[in-house]
Scaffold this active site. Structure first.
Site, PDB file in Angstrom:
ATOM      1  N   HIS A   1      23.370  -0.865  27.654  1.00 44.73           N
ATOM      2  CA  HIS A   1      22.862  -0.378  28.940  1.00 44.73           C
ATOM      3  C   HIS A   1      23.755   0.635  29.650  1.00 44.73           C
ATOM      4  O   HIS A   1      23.313   1.253  30.613  1.00 44.73           O
ATOM      5  CB  HIS A   1      22.591  -1.523  29.931  1.00 44.73           C
ATOM      6  CG  HIS A   1      21.411  -2.367  29.587  1.00 44.73           C
ATOM      7  ND1 HIS A   1      20.125  -2.037  29.904  1.00 44.73           N
ATOM      8  CD2 HIS A   1      21.337  -3.545  28.928  1.00 44.73           C
ATOM      9  CE1 HIS A   1      19.304  -2.971  29.470  1.00 44.73           C
ATOM     10  NE2 HIS A   1      20.015  -3.893  28.863  1.00 44.73           N
ATOM     11  N   ASP A   2      24.988   0.787  29.235  1.00 42.06           N
ATOM     12  CA  ASP A   2      25.867   1.740  29.922  1.00 42.06           C
ATOM     13  C   ASP A   2      26.787   2.427  28.923  1.00 42.06           C
ATOM     14  O   ASP A   2      27.992   2.563  29.139  1.00 42.06           O
ATOM     15  CB  ASP A   2      26.683   1.025  31.003  1.00 42.06           C
ATOM     16  CG  ASP A   2      27.297   1.992  32.013  1.00 42.06           C
ATOM     17  OD1 ASP A   2      26.800   3.138  32.125  1.00 42.06           O
ATOM     18  OD2 ASP A   2      28.263   1.612  32.698  1.00 42.06           O
ATOM     19  N   LEU A   3      26.192   2.868  27.816  1.00 38.56           N
ATOM     20  CA  LEU A   3      26.966   3.513  26.758  1.00 38.56           C
ATOM     21  C   LEU A   3      27.305   4.939  27.192  1.00 38.56           C
ATOM     22  O   LEU A   3      26.423   5.756  27.433  1.00 38.56           O
ATOM     23  CB  LEU A   3      26.149   3.526  25.463  1.00 38.56           C
ATOM     24  CG  LEU A   3      26.895   3.948  24.195  1.00 38.56           C
ATOM     25  CD1 LEU A   3      28.023   2.965  23.888  1.00 38.56           C
ATOM     26  CD2 LEU A   3      25.936   4.030  23.012  1.00 38.56           C
TER      27      LEU A   3
END
Length: 207
Positions: free
Chosen positions: A90-92
């Site tokens: 979700h926050d790559l």
């Protein structure tokens, strides 16, 4: 906050892969929560790519090393997506990709992993991701899946190839949301990039 911290610890303690940052322990003192992981001596990929620090010069000058970084990221993400219960990051983004003394890249920061359905309104300071790397469906507040991570990986790959910062020409996160989520715009791949890499980038960003 404590519940979110505990969830991140529960997730990290079971992850074992050469391209995932190794969890060693946690600090649980009142008013002081911290995660202890292996030392990643070269810092994060964003700093190495986009700052003028001397430590990043070998990476900026070596295309093969940058391709190795991309492969390391892909292997780490494939591991997460292949678990019995797949983990969606979700926050790559490069700030969450750490590099050790041997130039091995490892995925880190699982504080948002498995959290779903954040709207863009929550993205400025609260969990939700960073617009430059978020997939169109995430920006629209729709359900994010493993394919959303693939989109984010494509942006990171574009950075590793071009050495540019994504969407630098746009003036605000709101413009990124409008262009990517609703007008279906994608980063421009320079003409000098070879066809296999260009095709891979477009595959990562396919609707």
């Amino acid at each position: 906050t404590i519940n979110a911290f505990a969830e991140e610890i529960r997730m990290m303690r079971d992850l074992r892969h050469p391209n995932i940052v190794l969890f060693l322990g946690a600090v649980l003192q009142p008013g002081r929560l911290g995660i202890v992981s292996e030392l990643m001596k070269r810092g994060n990929l964003e700093m190495l790519l986009h700052s003028d620090c001397k430590m990043g010069r070998p990476l900026r000058e070596n295309g093969m090393l940058r391709r190795q970084m991309a492969a390391d990221c892909a292997r780490g993400m494939l591991y997460l997506h292949s678990l019995a219960t797949p983990v969606v990051h979700h926050d790559l983004k490069p700030a969450n990709l750490l590099v050790d003394a041997n130039w091995t890249l490892k995925v880190s920061d699982f504080g948002m992993a498995e959290l779903k359905n954040f709207t863009y309104g929550a993205c400025t300071g609260a969990p939700g991701g960073t617009p430059e790397w978020m997939s169109p469906e995430s920006l629209r507040g729709e359900e994010a899946t493993e394919k959303s991570d693939v989109y984010s990986f494509g942006v990171i790959l574009w950075e590793l190839v071009t050495l540019n910062f994504p969407w630098a020409e746009l003036l605000s996160p709101v413009q990124i949301v409008a262009q990517v989520a609703f007008l279906h715009r994608r980063l421009k791949v320079p003409e000098w990039v070879d066809k296999p890499m260009t095709d891979l980038l477009h595959d990562c960003w396919a609707r």
